[in-house]
Design an enzyme around this catalytic site. Sequence first.
Site, mmCIF file in Angstrom:
data_model
loop_
_atom_site.group_PDB
_atom_site.id
_atom_site.type_symbol
_atom_site.label_atom_id
_atom_site.label_comp_id
_atom_site.label_asym_id
_atom_site.label_seq_id
_atom_site.Cartn_x
_atom_site.Cartn_y
_atom_site.Cartn_z
ATOM 1 N N ASN A 49 65.480 -46.203 63.505
ATOM 2 C CA ASN A 49 66.516 -44.785 63.417
ATOM 3 C C ASN A 49 67.204 -44.931 64.596
ATOM 4 O O ASN A 49 66.325 -44.414 65.687
ATOM 5 C CB ASN A 49 65.755 -43.652 63.196
ATOM 6 C CG ASN A 49 66.461 -42.519 62.961
ATOM 7 O OD1 ASN A 49 67.958 -42.626 63.006
ATOM 8 N ND2 ASN A 49 65.749 -41.420 63.072
ATOM 9 N N TRP A 50 68.412 -45.120 64.817
ATOM 10 C CA TRP A 50 69.123 -45.381 66.147
ATOM 11 C C TRP A 50 69.380 -43.893 66.447
ATOM 12 O O TRP A 50 70.034 -43.694 67.773
ATOM 13 C CB TRP A 50 70.171 -46.370 66.179
ATOM 14 C CG TRP A 50 69.805 -47.621 66.041
ATOM 15 C CD1 TRP A 50 68.713 -48.173 65.855
ATOM 16 C CD2 TRP A 50 70.521 -48.733 65.668
ATOM 17 N NE1 TRP A 50 68.527 -49.426 65.592
ATOM 18 C CE2 TRP A 50 70.036 -49.742 65.735
ATOM 19 C CE3 TRP A 50 72.163 -48.863 65.745
ATOM 20 C CZ2 TRP A 50 70.388 -51.240 65.430
ATOM 21 C CZ3 TRP A 50 72.445 -50.420 65.596
ATOM 22 C CH2 TRP A 50 71.670 -51.509 65.653
ATOM 23 N N LYS A 51 69.337 -42.789 65.591
ATOM 24 C CA LYS A 51 69.971 -41.464 65.720
ATOM 25 C C LYS A 51 71.130 -41.483 66.490
ATOM 26 O O LYS A 51 72.139 -42.121 66.088
ATOM 27 C CB LYS A 51 68.749 -40.731 66.779
ATOM 28 C CG LYS A 51 67.346 -41.009 66.199
ATOM 29 C CD LYS A 51 66.356 -40.227 66.850
ATOM 30 C CE LYS A 51 64.919 -40.325 66.288
ATOM 31 N NZ LYS A 51 63.919 -39.669 67.058
ATOM 32 N N HIS A 100 64.458 -35.986 58.045
ATOM 33 C CA HIS A 100 63.799 -36.195 59.270
ATOM 34 C C HIS A 100 63.286 -34.832 59.883
ATOM 35 O O HIS A 100 64.131 -34.028 59.877
ATOM 36 C CB HIS A 100 64.865 -37.136 60.088
ATOM 37 C CG HIS A 100 64.313 -37.483 61.325
ATOM 38 N ND1 HIS A 100 64.146 -37.051 62.640
ATOM 39 C CD2 HIS A 100 63.793 -38.730 61.636
ATOM 40 C CE1 HIS A 100 63.702 -37.654 63.383
ATOM 41 N NE2 HIS A 100 63.181 -38.863 62.998
ATOM 42 N N GLU A 141 64.063 -33.887 62.913
ATOM 43 C CA GLU A 141 65.326 -33.454 63.463
ATOM 44 C C GLU A 141 66.185 -32.659 62.803
ATOM 45 O O GLU A 141 66.660 -31.644 63.316
ATOM 46 C CB GLU A 141 65.891 -34.339 64.317
ATOM 47 C CG GLU A 141 64.973 -34.907 65.532
ATOM 48 C CD GLU A 141 65.247 -36.408 66.108
ATOM 49 O OE1 GLU A 141 64.495 -36.938 66.686
ATOM 50 O OE2 GLU A 141 66.223 -36.746 65.546
ATOM 51 N N GLU A 145 55.912 -38.444 59.656
ATOM 52 C CA GLU A 145 55.937 -38.401 61.167
ATOM 53 C C GLU A 145 55.391 -37.054 61.621
ATOM 54 O O GLU A 145 56.068 -36.046 61.432
ATOM 55 C CB GLU A 145 57.520 -38.420 61.365
ATOM 56 C CG GLU A 145 58.494 -37.654 60.314
ATOM 57 C CD GLU A 145 59.984 -37.601 60.901
ATOM 58 O OE1 GLU A 145 60.434 -38.512 61.600
ATOM 59 O OE2 GLU A 145 60.966 -36.630 60.296
ATOM 60 N N GLY A 205 59.180 -38.532 70.426
ATOM 61 C CA GLY A 205 59.773 -38.563 71.595
ATOM 62 C C GLY A 205 59.034 -37.758 72.624
ATOM 63 O O GLY A 205 59.485 -37.238 73.727
ATOM 64 N N SER A 236 56.276 -42.444 67.604
ATOM 65 C CA SER A 236 56.361 -42.972 68.853
ATOM 66 C C SER A 236 55.601 -44.346 68.639
ATOM 67 O O SER A 236 54.409 -44.725 69.398
ATOM 68 C CB SER A 236 55.718 -42.164 69.843
ATOM 69 O OG SER A 236 56.341 -40.935 70.334
ATOM 70 N N GLY A 239 61.839 -44.941 66.204
ATOM 71 C CA GLY A 239 62.914 -44.510 67.022
ATOM 72 C C GLY A 239 63.198 -44.911 68.575
ATOM 73 O O GLY A 239 64.074 -45.942 68.181
ATOM 74 N N GLY A 240 62.831 -44.704 69.446
ATOM 75 C CA GLY A 240 63.294 -45.005 70.663
ATOM 76 C C GLY A 240 63.075 -46.322 70.990
ATOM 77 O O GLY A 240 63.972 -47.141 71.516
#
Length: 252
Positions: free
Chosen positions: A9-11, A97, A99, A169, A175, A215, A236-237
Site C-alpha cells: 500500500n503506497w498510500k 484501511h 487510516e 492490521e 507506522g 509494520s 506500508g512503509g
Amino acid sequence: MRSKIVAGNWKMNKTLNESKELANELKTVVSGLTLENTRVIVAPTFVNLTGVSETVEGSVIEVAAQNMHQAESGAYTGEISGEMLKGIGLNSVILGHSERRAYFGEDDALLASKVDAALKNNLEVIFCFGEELEDRKSGNHFNVVGSQVKNGLFHLEASAWKNIVLAYEPVWAIGTGETASAEQAQEMHAFIRSIVEKQYDSGIADSVSILYGGSVKPANAEEIFSKPDVDGGLIGGAALKSEDFGAIIKAI
C-alpha cells in the site's frame, strides 16, 4: 490451497515518475523469483494507477486501488467509483484501511456498502480491520476485530467470499515501529478464521487469505509469514523501497 499474497500500500506517496521507477524496480526484483501460489500486488495513489499498470504489464505484479466510493456515480466531487476502477483494468481494491476509518470516519455500515459496490463491479476486496492500543490493553481486541469483520462482511452470500481477502492490521502497530509478535498475529488470524467458519463453513474459512498489516519489515517478515494462519502481508512503509519489498516477498 489458499493464495499467499504480498500487497504494498503506497498510500499518498510517490509522484507519477517515482511510481513508475519503483514499479520498474519491482519488476526486476520479481522477474528472478519463483512465485508458486504467491501474488504480488501494489496499490499506488489514484492518479498513478494507470501509469503503474502500464509499467508492470507483462509481469506478475498486480495493481489495486486504495479505496473507492460506494455509489455508482453522481455528485461526489473527488470520488472514484468501482466502475471507473474496472474501466482502467483494475481487479482489486483495498477497503476499510485504519487510516480511512480514523481520518475519514468510515464506519462498518459505510464499509459494508462499499464492499457491496466493489463486488457488484467484480472487484476483489482486500478488507482491512484491527484494534487500537486501548482495545488491546483492555483485552477487548477480539470483540473489536470480530465486530468489524461481522459488520462489514457477514451479510455476504457464501459465493461472494471467493472475492474477499482479509487484512488484519493492529492499529497500534502501523507506522509506529511497533509490531505484533508472530504469536499475536497467529492468535488473531486463527480467531478470524474461526469466526468465518462459524458463520459460513470450514471450506470458506480455510480458503480465505488473511494478511497481516502491521509494520512488516525484512527483519521480521519470515517469522510472521511462517505462522499457519498468516497468508502474507499488507505492507506500508517497506513497500516504498524495492529492496525492502523484494526481501519481504522472498520471505514468504
